[in-house]
Design an enzyme around this catalytic site. Structure first.
Site, short mmCIF file in Angstrom:
data_model
loop_
_atom_site.label_atom_id
_atom_site.label_comp_id
_atom_site.label_asym_id
_atom_site.label_seq_id
_atom_site.Cartn_x
_atom_site.Cartn_y
_atom_site.Cartn_z
N CYS A 27 59.98 94.95 -63.05
CA CYS A 27 58.58 94.60 -63.17
C CYS A 27 58.36 93.18 -63.77
O CYS A 27 59.21 92.14 -63.58
CB CYS A 27 58.06 95.52 -64.41
SG CYS A 27 58.69 95.11 -66.08
N CYS A 76 59.96 91.22 -66.21
CA CYS A 76 61.47 90.75 -65.82
C CYS A 76 61.19 89.20 -65.25
O CYS A 76 61.85 88.38 -65.54
CB CYS A 76 62.14 91.50 -64.80
SG CYS A 76 62.40 93.31 -65.42
N ASP A 99 37.44 62.16 -41.30
CA ASP A 99 37.95 60.79 -40.85
C ASP A 99 37.14 60.91 -39.37
O ASP A 99 37.35 61.87 -38.89
CB ASP A 99 39.34 60.54 -40.85
CG ASP A 99 39.91 59.63 -40.07
OD1 ASP A 99 39.14 58.35 -40.12
OD2 ASP A 99 40.57 59.68 -39.08
N ASP A 136 44.91 57.57 -43.65
CA ASP A 136 44.33 58.75 -44.45
C ASP A 136 45.19 59.52 -45.79
O ASP A 136 44.45 60.24 -46.31
CB ASP A 136 43.90 59.78 -43.51
CG ASP A 136 42.88 59.40 -42.47
OD1 ASP A 136 41.96 58.55 -42.60
OD2 ASP A 136 43.28 59.80 -41.12
#
Length: 751
Positions: free
Chosen positions: A13, A16, A433, A639
């Site tokens: 689960c 864990c 850009d 960029d």
């Protein structure tokens, strides 16, 4: 720092997963750890000088689980894991079938007791407690053996999991029934009924196993996109060595090998076409459905499909260096990451199981003290233990993230991590850009205007001087000037003292003459008069062309008009973003007049122009300071900083590796429609996650009080343990099934 992905086994689960994560983070040298319960994997970043994989594995083992490193893009390992999963599924299915048959017999025997009436077709001996005991034992301890094993392991390490709840709940029902079977006179002496609840224990275990089986199958489908990506890799390649054609396993292909690809075959690895031509279907990588023509000098991508002709190519990238392998690695990293929205669920999961055990004990004590009926008190406590489900909380986010990132990869959109996927739906402003992003990035010189009085011979000489400088520059405009000079049959010569001024231009010495090429702003900063060609500049800028100035020995000699065609999808993408109520901004180093003309053509109203590369990040930060979530779209090295500064950086996959490394989302094909798809996918994924979390929280908030008997004083109604077990089993299945709905995602154009 190094990164490792570990395959985890033994998790039952979300609790864990939380415990494994805590255990790994305690290892000295571990920087970060994300455990994905849905994928059963841990992504760990660590300092190799302070720890190693072995120590991390030992920490996982001490926590009661097992971990082993997995190789990225390992098709053989994927096949082995698939075989193991199918074997586990087969064993689980066998237990469900056997448990189901026994449970049906037990329920039939208990029906008269449940309904309070005799049923003619059900023989009374089916309700014999000794028979029911014998039938229940294999279900309790063989079918439910995994619950006991995992609960014992958790207890050994001082913790509790969902398996602990199942064991406590079903064991309470089983051993209470066993006590009643062995010592019925004790209850009779106290005026209590001697009913047994073997059928409840058996049915609950069977239903939970059925839920696990359905959940197992559903979770297997969440990673279907990943397995499809890995499965794209062909198994063999036809290699030409010493004039002979040899079929070799893909793992034997080396860089530099000459490979023959025939019509209909998959291209084994990345490389460059040497001989022949064809069209190639790259849709599985880029999402583009139209085949791309390939001829000598063109690049080909591994796992794409050759359509019409045959060709030979030289292998350039093999193994984990191929484009497909890198895509798989990025998707695996994204699927192993956690979205910020998951933090609350993780915090609740950490104390969920102990809290449920506490509530169950309190329920037993309260009902026993109020009514004095140990049977009723025990049933309510058992129902609380059985109905609680931390798995639904643990699966709510990762399953949706796994499906969402997989869908993105299939559409040519690589999402760096779950955080990027979550942030994308919050964006309010998209900054583009210009060059290479909105435009093709292949500028062409359309005008070369010299000052009056320059002869044709001197004009060509001036072009030769300009080309001699630009040959040292990597800028796209430099390439345009070099292509133009070549077309004019002008051969550049050597230059000295070359210098590139970011965002301004280039300069250098050619044959004793000082040549400067750049923007009008730079020329003015240098004190060079530009009035002589000012009118020509205005005319070119009005036409949307970039103007480059050429000065010789401190005096303007010429200007160039350079045009860069818009990408076909730019206008449609901008319009789609505006329809989604997003602000669209153009950010460029070009002059304002040219940028404004192009922006007007695209329908972009806000333009930030004449910005140097090192100033782009500051412009993004300025927008963020206005309270906006900003997405930056770019493709070049200049960029990269702005992409990193933005809340979500979106790189064009056809751009540079630096831009892609700095980005959060990469569009492999360079199609700007991918931005629209990415944002819509983010919105769909986040909506799906919220649905899952709502269902998981509401289920537990409503289910646990009802199981505790809150409705009994009002309506005289108690929840049957069988119904509680069925509800718990279906809760996790429902969450995963809801996540799988994302596989039907389709981009929507709200025009």
């Amino acid at each position: 720092m190094e990164n490792i992905t570990l395959k985890l086994t033994g998790m039952g689960c979300a609790a864990c997963a939380s415990r494994i994560e805590q255990a790994i983070q305690k290892v000295s040298g571990v920087i970060s750890c994300n455990v994905n319960f849905g994928a059963e994997q841990a992504t760990v970043q660590y300092h190799p000088k302070q720890t190693d994989v072995g120590q991390i594995q030992q920490a996982v083992e001490k926590a009661g689980y097992e971990a082993f490193p997995i190789k990225q893009f390992d098709t053989e390992l994927e096949d082995q894991e698939k075989t193991i999963r199918l074997k586990e599924e087969k064993k689980l299915r066998q237990k469900v079938i056997i448990g189901g048959i026994i449970s049906i017999i037990l329920v039939l025997g208990a029906l008269p007791m449940m309904l309070g009436v005799s049923i003619p077709f059900i023989p009374s001996w089916l309700h014999n407690p000794w028979l029911q005991l014998i039938l229940t034992i294999p279900v309790q301890f063989w079918c439910g053996g995994r619950f006991y094993k995992n609960a014992q392991k958790a207890l050994k390490h001082g913790s509790a999991t969902m398996d602990t709840l199942v064991v406590l709940g079903t064991s309470a029902a089983f051993f209470y029934s066993l006590f009643v079977t062995l010592f019925p006179q004790v209850l009779i002496a106290q005026g209590l009924t001697t009913e047994v609840y073997y059928e409840s224990a058996a049915v609950v275990i069977t239903l939970i196993l059925l839920g696990r089986l359905l959940e197992h199958r559903a979770r297997r489908q969440t990673s279907q996109a990943m397995r499809q990506l890995i499965g794209l890799q062909p198994k063999t390649a036809l290699i030409i060595r010493n004039g002979q054609e040899i079929v070799l396993p893909i793992s034997s292909v080396a860089v530099g090998d000459l490979i023959l690809v025939r019509p209909g075959e998959k291209i084994p690895v990345d490389g460059e076409v040497i001989e022949g031509s064809s069209t190639v279907d790259e849709s599985m990588i880029t999402g583009e459905s139209i085949p791309v023509k390939k001829q000598a000098g063109d690049q080909v991508i591994g796992a794409t499909i050759n359509k019409s002709g045959s060709f030979q190519f030289k292998a350039a990238r093999v193994g984990q260096d191929t484009v497909l392998a890198q895509i798989v690695q990025l998707v695996q990293q994204a699927q192993g990451s956690k979205a910020p929205i998951q933090k609350l669920a993780d915090q609740i999961t950490a104390w969920f199981v102990p809290a449920v055990i506490t509530i169950a004990i309190a329920t037993f004590v309260i009902w026993l003290s109020i009514i004095g009926n140990i049977t009723l008190a025990l049933i309510c406590a058992v129902e609380v233990l059985i109905i609680a489900c931390p798995c639904a909380l643990g699966l709510a986010t990762p399953t949706s993230v796994m499906v969402g990132t997989g869908i993105g990869a299939k559409n040519g959109i690589l999402i760096k991590d779950a955080q990027s996927l979550e942030l994308a739906h919050q964006l309010k402003t998209i900054v583009f850009d210009k060059t290479g992003t909105l435009t093709e990035g292949k500028p062409t010189v359309t005008d070369f205007i010299t000052v009056k009085g320059v002869s044709e011979g001197n004009e060509l000489n001036l072009l030769r001087l300009a080309a001699s400088i630009e040959r040292y520059s990597e800028h796209p405009l430099a390439e345009a000037i070099l292509r133009y000079s070549k077309a004019q049959q002008v051969t550049p010569t050597q230059a000295t003292e070359f210098e590139a001024i970011a965002g301004s231009g280039v300069q250098g010495n050619v044959e004793g003459q000082w040549v400067q090429i750049g923007t009008g702003r730079w020329m003015q900063e240098l004190g060079i008069a530009t009035e002589v060609l000012a009118k020509d500049q205005e005319r070119l800028q009005y036409l949307g062309k970039t103007v480059i100035w050429i000065a010789l020995n401190g005096q303007i000699e010429a200007i160039m008009g350079i045009s860069d065609a818009l990408k076909p999808a730019s206008r449609e993408a901008v319009n789609a973003l505006k329809r989604m109520k997003l602000e669209v901004v153009m950010l460029t180093g070009d002059n304002y007049a040219t940028a404004k003309t192009i922006a007007h053509e695209l329908g972009i109203e806000r333009v930030i122009a004449e910005v140097k590369p090192d100033q782009k990040a500051a412009q993004i930060a300025a927008l963020q300071q206005q309270g906006k979530r900003v997405g930056m779209v770019g493709d070049g090295i200049n960029d990269a900083v702005a992409l990193a500064q933005a809340d979500v950086g979106i790189a064009i996959g056809t751009g540079t590796d630096v831009a892609m490394a700095a980005s959060d989302i990469t569009l492999i094909s360079g199609d700007l429609q991918g931005i629209v798809t990415a944002i819509q996918l983010s919105r769909a994924t986040m909506s799906n996650i919220r649905q899952n979390l709502f269902f998981a929280f509401i289920y537990n908030l409503v289910g646990i009080p009802i199981a505790a008997g809150i409705l009994y004083p009002i309506l005289g109604w108690l929840l049957n343990p069988i119904i509680a077990g069925g509800a718990m089993a279906l809760s996790s299945v429902s969450v995963v099934t809801n996540a799988l709905r994302l596989r039907n995602f389709q981009p929507v154009d709200k025009s």
